[in-house]
Design a protein around this motif. Structure first.
Motif, mmCIF file in Angstrom:
data_model
loop_
_atom_site.group_PDB
_atom_site.id
_atom_site.type_symbol
_atom_site.label_atom_id
_atom_site.label_comp_id
_atom_site.label_asym_id
_atom_site.label_seq_id
_atom_site.Cartn_x
_atom_site.Cartn_y
_atom_site.Cartn_z
ATOM 1 N N MET A 35 43.199 5.630 7.441
ATOM 2 C CA MET A 35 42.678 5.484 6.084
ATOM 3 C C MET A 35 41.862 6.697 5.625
ATOM 4 O O MET A 35 41.409 6.748 4.483
ATOM 5 C CB MET A 35 41.834 4.217 5.969
ATOM 6 N N SER A 36 41.686 7.681 6.503
ATOM 7 C CA SER A 36 40.987 8.901 6.092
ATOM 8 C C SER A 36 41.916 10.108 6.101
ATOM 9 O O SER A 36 41.465 11.251 6.003
ATOM 10 C CB SER A 36 39.779 9.159 7.005
ATOM 11 N N GLY A 92 40.851 5.096 -1.551
ATOM 12 C CA GLY A 92 39.992 6.266 -1.657
ATOM 13 C C GLY A 92 40.581 7.284 -2.626
ATOM 14 O O GLY A 92 41.456 6.977 -3.422
ATOM 15 N N GLY A 117 39.546 6.562 2.484
ATOM 16 C CA GLY A 117 39.704 5.159 2.122
ATOM 17 C C GLY A 117 39.026 4.267 3.150
ATOM 18 O O GLY A 117 38.441 4.736 4.125
ATOM 19 N N ARG A 118 39.095 2.969 2.922
ATOM 20 C CA ARG A 118 38.579 2.015 3.911
ATOM 21 C C ARG A 118 39.658 0.982 4.187
ATOM 22 O O ARG A 118 40.406 0.601 3.292
ATOM 23 C CB ARG A 118 37.285 1.367 3.443
ATOM 24 N N ARG A 119 39.703 0.562 5.405
ATOM 25 C CA ARG A 119 40.771 -0.339 5.837
ATOM 26 C C ARG A 119 40.472 -1.775 5.425
ATOM 27 O O ARG A 119 39.333 -2.222 5.426
ATOM 28 C CB ARG A 119 40.946 -0.229 7.348
ATOM 29 N N SER A 120 41.520 -2.490 5.103
ATOM 30 C CA SER A 120 41.404 -3.897 4.722
ATOM 31 C C SER A 120 40.872 -4.740 5.875
ATOM 32 O O SER A 120 41.183 -4.493 7.048
ATOM 33 C CB SER A 120 42.786 -4.423 4.306
ATOM 34 N N TYR A 132 40.777 0.575 -2.338
ATOM 35 C CA TYR A 132 40.454 0.842 -0.929
ATOM 36 C C TYR A 132 41.062 2.157 -0.439
ATOM 37 O O TYR A 132 40.642 2.686 0.584
ATOM 38 C CB TYR A 132 40.977 -0.295 -0.043
ATOM 39 N N GLU A 166 37.600 11.598 -1.053
ATOM 40 C CA GLU A 166 36.887 10.531 -0.338
ATOM 41 C C GLU A 166 37.865 9.729 0.513
ATOM 42 O O GLU A 166 38.939 9.347 0.041
ATOM 43 C CB GLU A 166 36.206 9.587 -1.335
ATOM 44 N N ARG A 198 47.677 6.703 4.325
ATOM 45 C CA ARG A 198 46.590 5.720 4.380
ATOM 46 C C ARG A 198 47.171 4.305 4.354
ATOM 47 O O ARG A 198 47.201 3.628 3.342
ATOM 48 C CB ARG A 198 45.605 5.966 3.240
#
Length: 258
Positions: free
Chosen positions: A175-176, A131, A137-140, A129, A135, A183
Protein backbone atom coordinates in the motif's frame (compact mmCIF):
# COMPACT_ATOMS: atom_id res chain seq x y z
CA UNK A 1 14.93 -9.04 -42.65
CA UNK A 2 15.60 -5.36 -43.11
CA UNK A 3 18.73 -4.28 -41.24
CA UNK A 4 16.92 -1.29 -39.72
CA UNK A 5 14.87 -2.95 -36.99
CA UNK A 6 12.52 -1.43 -34.45
CA UNK A 7 13.24 -2.03 -30.76
CA UNK A 8 10.55 -4.72 -30.46
CA UNK A 9 12.11 -6.85 -33.18
CA UNK A 10 15.51 -6.32 -31.58
CA UNK A 11 14.13 -7.73 -28.30
CA UNK A 12 12.57 -10.69 -30.11
CA UNK A 13 15.81 -11.47 -31.96
CA UNK A 14 17.81 -11.35 -28.71
CA UNK A 15 15.34 -13.78 -27.11
CA UNK A 16 15.61 -16.12 -30.09
CA UNK A 17 19.43 -16.05 -29.91
CA UNK A 18 19.25 -16.80 -26.17
CA UNK A 19 16.87 -19.74 -26.85
CA UNK A 20 14.44 -18.19 -24.39
CA UNK A 21 11.41 -19.58 -26.22
CA UNK A 22 10.80 -22.46 -28.61
CA UNK A 23 8.60 -20.24 -30.77
CA UNK A 24 7.66 -16.56 -31.02
CA UNK A 25 4.01 -16.30 -29.96
CA UNK A 26 2.22 -12.96 -29.87
CA UNK A 27 -1.43 -12.06 -29.42
CA UNK A 28 -3.86 -9.33 -30.40
CA UNK A 29 -6.22 -9.00 -27.40
CA UNK A 30 -8.96 -6.40 -28.05
CA UNK A 31 -12.00 -5.84 -25.87
CA UNK A 32 -15.10 -6.61 -27.98
CA UNK A 33 -16.86 -3.45 -26.78
CA UNK A 34 -16.64 -1.27 -29.90
CA UNK A 35 -15.71 -1.20 -33.57
CA UNK A 36 -12.06 -1.31 -34.71
CA UNK A 37 -10.11 1.97 -34.93
CA UNK A 38 -6.64 3.06 -36.01
CA UNK A 39 -5.10 1.99 -32.69
CA UNK A 40 -6.35 -1.54 -33.30
CA UNK A 41 -4.84 -1.47 -36.79
CA UNK A 42 -1.41 -0.55 -35.40
CA UNK A 43 -1.54 -3.30 -32.77
CA UNK A 44 -2.68 -5.83 -35.38
CA UNK A 45 0.19 -4.90 -37.71
CA UNK A 46 2.79 -5.09 -34.93
CA UNK A 47 1.65 -8.33 -33.28
CA UNK A 48 0.82 -10.28 -36.42
CA UNK A 49 3.79 -8.76 -38.28
CA UNK A 50 6.35 -9.79 -35.66
CA UNK A 51 4.92 -13.32 -35.47
CA UNK A 52 5.11 -13.60 -39.28
CA UNK A 53 8.65 -12.19 -39.49
CA UNK A 54 10.02 -14.73 -37.00
CA UNK A 55 8.08 -17.81 -38.16
CA UNK A 56 5.88 -17.77 -35.08
CA UNK A 57 2.16 -17.31 -34.69
CA UNK A 58 -0.26 -14.73 -33.35
CA UNK A 59 -3.46 -15.49 -31.43
CA UNK A 60 -6.61 -13.41 -31.73
CA UNK A 61 -8.09 -13.22 -28.22
CA UNK A 62 -11.16 -11.30 -27.20
CA UNK A 63 -10.67 -9.76 -23.76
CA UNK A 64 -14.31 -10.33 -22.82
CA UNK A 65 -14.32 -9.67 -19.07
CA UNK A 66 -16.92 -6.88 -18.96
CA UNK A 67 -20.29 -8.35 -19.95
CA UNK A 68 -22.14 -5.03 -19.72
CA UNK A 69 -20.37 -3.57 -22.78
CA UNK A 70 -19.59 -6.51 -25.06
CA UNK A 71 -21.36 -7.86 -28.10
CA UNK A 72 -20.79 -10.49 -30.80
CA UNK A 73 -21.07 -7.83 -33.54
CA UNK A 74 -17.85 -6.28 -32.21
CA UNK A 75 -16.18 -9.71 -32.24
CA UNK A 76 -17.09 -10.10 -35.92
CA UNK A 77 -15.90 -6.58 -36.76
CA UNK A 78 -12.52 -7.19 -35.09
CA UNK A 79 -12.10 -10.50 -36.94
CA UNK A 80 -12.91 -8.72 -40.21
CA UNK A 81 -10.30 -6.02 -39.45
CA UNK A 82 -7.53 -8.60 -38.97
CA UNK A 83 -8.39 -10.33 -42.24
CA UNK A 84 -8.81 -7.05 -44.11
CA UNK A 85 -5.26 -6.10 -43.06
CA UNK A 86 -4.04 -9.37 -44.57
CA UNK A 87 -3.35 -11.47 -41.46
CA UNK A 88 -4.58 -14.82 -40.15
CA UNK A 89 -4.72 -15.81 -36.51
CA UNK A 90 -3.57 -19.18 -35.21
CA UNK A 91 -6.34 -21.74 -34.75
CA UNK A 92 -9.71 -20.60 -33.45
CA UNK A 93 -10.48 -17.19 -32.02
CA UNK A 94 -9.68 -17.31 -28.32
CA UNK A 95 -11.55 -15.64 -25.49
CA UNK A 96 -10.48 -14.70 -21.97
CA UNK A 97 -13.83 -16.21 -20.93
CA UNK A 98 -12.44 -19.58 -22.09
CA UNK A 99 -10.10 -19.36 -19.12
CA UNK A 100 -12.54 -18.26 -16.40
CA UNK A 101 -12.29 -21.62 -14.56
CA UNK A 102 -8.46 -21.50 -14.54
CA UNK A 103 -8.39 -17.83 -13.50
CA UNK A 104 -10.70 -18.62 -10.60
CA UNK A 105 -8.44 -21.48 -9.43
CA UNK A 106 -5.40 -19.20 -9.60
CA UNK A 107 -7.30 -16.66 -7.47
CA UNK A 108 -7.93 -19.31 -4.82
CA UNK A 109 -4.24 -20.19 -4.96
CA UNK A 110 -3.30 -16.56 -4.26
CA UNK A 111 -5.68 -16.53 -1.28
CA UNK A 112 -4.12 -19.71 0.12
CA UNK A 113 -0.69 -18.08 -0.23
CA UNK A 114 -1.88 -15.06 1.77
CA UNK A 115 -1.47 -12.91 -1.36
CA UNK A 116 -5.12 -11.99 -1.97
CA UNK A 117 -8.13 -11.10 0.16
CA UNK A 118 -11.81 -10.22 -0.16
CA UNK A 119 -12.30 -6.54 0.65
CA UNK A 120 -15.63 -5.05 1.71
CA UNK A 121 -14.77 -1.35 1.59
CA UNK A 122 -16.95 0.83 -0.63
CA UNK A 123 -15.59 2.07 -3.94
CA UNK A 124 -15.13 5.53 -2.39
CA UNK A 125 -13.28 4.11 0.62
CA UNK A 126 -10.98 2.07 -1.60
CA UNK A 127 -10.13 5.24 -3.53
CA UNK A 128 -9.54 7.17 -0.29
CA UNK A 129 -7.38 4.43 1.25
CA UNK A 130 -5.18 4.26 -1.86
CA UNK A 131 -3.35 7.46 -0.92
CA UNK A 132 -1.77 9.85 -3.41
CA UNK A 133 1.37 10.12 -5.51
CA UNK A 134 3.11 11.74 -2.51
CA UNK A 135 1.34 9.92 0.35
CA UNK A 136 1.27 6.16 0.98
CA UNK A 137 -2.04 4.37 1.17
CA UNK A 138 -3.38 2.35 4.08
CA UNK A 139 -4.53 -1.22 3.95
CA UNK A 140 -8.14 -2.21 4.52
CA UNK A 141 -9.06 -3.77 7.87
CA UNK A 142 -10.58 -6.62 5.85
CA UNK A 143 -7.10 -7.64 4.67
CA UNK A 144 -6.75 -9.56 7.96
CA UNK A 145 -9.46 -12.06 7.10
CA UNK A 146 -8.41 -15.70 7.38
CA UNK A 147 -7.70 -17.85 4.35
CA UNK A 148 -10.85 -19.87 5.08
CA UNK A 149 -13.05 -16.78 5.29
CA UNK A 150 -11.63 -15.36 2.07
CA UNK A 151 -12.17 -18.63 0.20
CA UNK A 152 -15.74 -18.84 1.51
CA UNK A 153 -16.54 -15.26 0.55
CA UNK A 154 -15.05 -15.66 -2.94
CA UNK A 155 -17.13 -18.78 -3.54
CA UNK A 156 -20.27 -16.96 -2.41
CA UNK A 157 -19.39 -13.98 -4.62
CA UNK A 158 -19.13 -16.38 -7.56
CA UNK A 159 -22.45 -17.98 -6.67
CA UNK A 160 -24.25 -14.63 -6.72
CA UNK A 161 -24.97 -14.17 -3.00
CA UNK A 162 -23.86 -10.52 -2.92
CA UNK A 163 -24.83 -7.33 -4.70
CA UNK A 164 -22.59 -5.52 -7.21
CA UNK A 165 -19.90 -3.61 -5.33
CA UNK A 166 -20.51 -5.36 -2.01
CA UNK A 167 -17.14 -7.14 -2.12
CA UNK A 168 -14.07 -7.28 -4.36
CA UNK A 169 -11.04 -9.56 -4.46
CA UNK A 170 -7.75 -7.70 -4.13
CA UNK A 171 -4.10 -8.67 -4.38
CA UNK A 172 -2.09 -8.13 -1.19
CA UNK A 173 1.02 -6.31 -2.38
CA UNK A 174 2.20 -2.94 -1.02
CA UNK A 175 0.00 0.00 0.00
CA UNK A 176 3.03 2.31 -0.03
CA UNK A 177 4.30 1.33 -3.50
CA UNK A 178 5.49 4.22 -5.67
CA UNK A 179 3.52 2.70 -8.54
CA UNK A 180 -0.01 3.27 -7.28
CA UNK A 181 -1.32 0.39 -9.40
CA UNK A 182 0.55 -1.94 -7.01
CA UNK A 183 -1.40 -0.73 -3.97
CA UNK A 184 -3.46 -3.90 -3.53
CA UNK A 185 -5.06 -3.85 -7.01
CA UNK A 186 -8.47 -5.37 -7.66
CA UNK A 187 -8.49 -8.86 -9.14
CA UNK A 188 -12.24 -9.58 -9.33
CA UNK A 189 -15.44 -7.58 -9.05
CA UNK A 190 -19.07 -8.68 -8.80
CA UNK A 191 -21.15 -8.16 -11.95
CA UNK A 192 -24.69 -9.49 -12.13
CA UNK A 193 -24.80 -9.33 -15.90
CA UNK A 194 -25.50 -11.82 -18.69
CA UNK A 195 -22.29 -12.68 -20.57
CA UNK A 196 -22.65 -13.16 -24.33
CA UNK A 197 -20.64 -16.41 -24.17
CA UNK A 198 -20.85 -17.79 -20.62
CA UNK A 199 -24.44 -16.72 -19.96
CA UNK A 200 -25.23 -16.50 -16.26
CA UNK A 201 -22.59 -19.01 -15.12
CA UNK A 202 -20.46 -16.33 -13.44
CA UNK A 203 -21.32 -13.47 -11.11
CA UNK A 204 -17.71 -12.31 -10.76
CA UNK A 205 -15.43 -11.19 -13.57
CA UNK A 206 -11.63 -10.74 -13.58
CA UNK A 207 -10.04 -7.33 -13.91
CA UNK A 208 -7.90 -6.69 -17.00
CA UNK A 209 -4.55 -6.75 -15.16
CA UNK A 210 -5.32 -10.12 -13.62
CA UNK A 211 -6.92 -11.87 -16.59
CA UNK A 212 -4.53 -10.55 -19.21
CA UNK A 213 -1.21 -11.92 -17.92
CA UNK A 214 -2.69 -15.30 -17.04
CA UNK A 215 -4.39 -15.63 -20.43
CA UNK A 216 -1.02 -14.88 -22.06
CA UNK A 217 0.60 -17.56 -19.90
CA UNK A 218 -2.09 -20.17 -20.57
CA UNK A 219 -1.73 -19.60 -24.33
CA UNK A 220 2.06 -19.86 -24.27
CA UNK A 221 2.55 -16.27 -25.42
CA UNK A 222 6.22 -15.24 -25.49
CA UNK A 223 5.96 -11.49 -26.14
CA UNK A 224 3.02 -9.51 -24.77
CA UNK A 225 3.15 -6.29 -26.78
CA UNK A 226 1.03 -3.38 -25.47
CA UNK A 227 0.69 0.35 -25.95
CA UNK A 228 2.68 2.67 -23.69
CA UNK A 229 -0.36 3.46 -21.52
CA UNK A 230 0.08 0.00 -19.95
CA UNK A 231 3.68 0.58 -18.82
CA UNK A 232 2.69 0.96 -15.15
CA UNK A 233 0.55 -2.18 -15.44
CA UNK A 234 3.66 -4.25 -16.19
CA UNK A 235 4.48 -4.46 -12.48
CA UNK A 236 1.15 -6.20 -11.81
CA UNK A 237 1.67 -8.45 -14.85
CA UNK A 238 5.02 -9.59 -13.45
CA UNK A 239 3.76 -9.83 -9.85
CA UNK A 240 0.90 -12.18 -10.69
CA UNK A 241 3.04 -14.56 -12.77
CA UNK A 242 6.01 -14.47 -10.40
CA UNK A 243 3.92 -14.88 -7.24
CA UNK A 244 2.14 -17.90 -8.71
CA UNK A 245 5.50 -19.31 -9.82
CA UNK A 246 4.46 -19.50 -13.49
CA UNK A 247 7.92 -19.36 -14.97
CA UNK A 248 8.43 -22.10 -17.52
CA UNK A 249 8.47 -20.29 -19.87
CA UNK A 250 6.61 -17.09 -19.05
CA UNK A 251 5.65 -14.12 -21.20
CA UNK A 252 7.07 -10.63 -20.77
CA UNK A 253 5.29 -7.38 -21.55
CA UNK A 254 6.83 -4.79 -23.87
CA UNK A 255 5.26 -1.42 -24.65
CA UNK A 256 5.27 0.69 -27.79
CA UNK A 257 4.18 4.32 -28.28
CA UNK A 258 0.81 4.93 -29.92
Amino acid sequence: MNESKDFLRTIVEEDIKAHKYNEVVTRFPPEPNGFPHIGHAKSIAINFGIARDYNGHCNLRMDDTNPTTEDTRYVEALKDAVEWLGFKWEGNVRYTSDYFPELYEYAKQLIRMGKAYVDSLTEEEIREYRGTVTEPGRRSVYAERSVEENLDLLERMKNGEFKDGEHVLRAKIDMSAANMKMRDPLLYRIRHAHHYRTGDAWNIYPMYDYGHCLSDYIEGVSHSICTLEFENNRDIYDWVLDTLGLTSPRPYQHEFAR
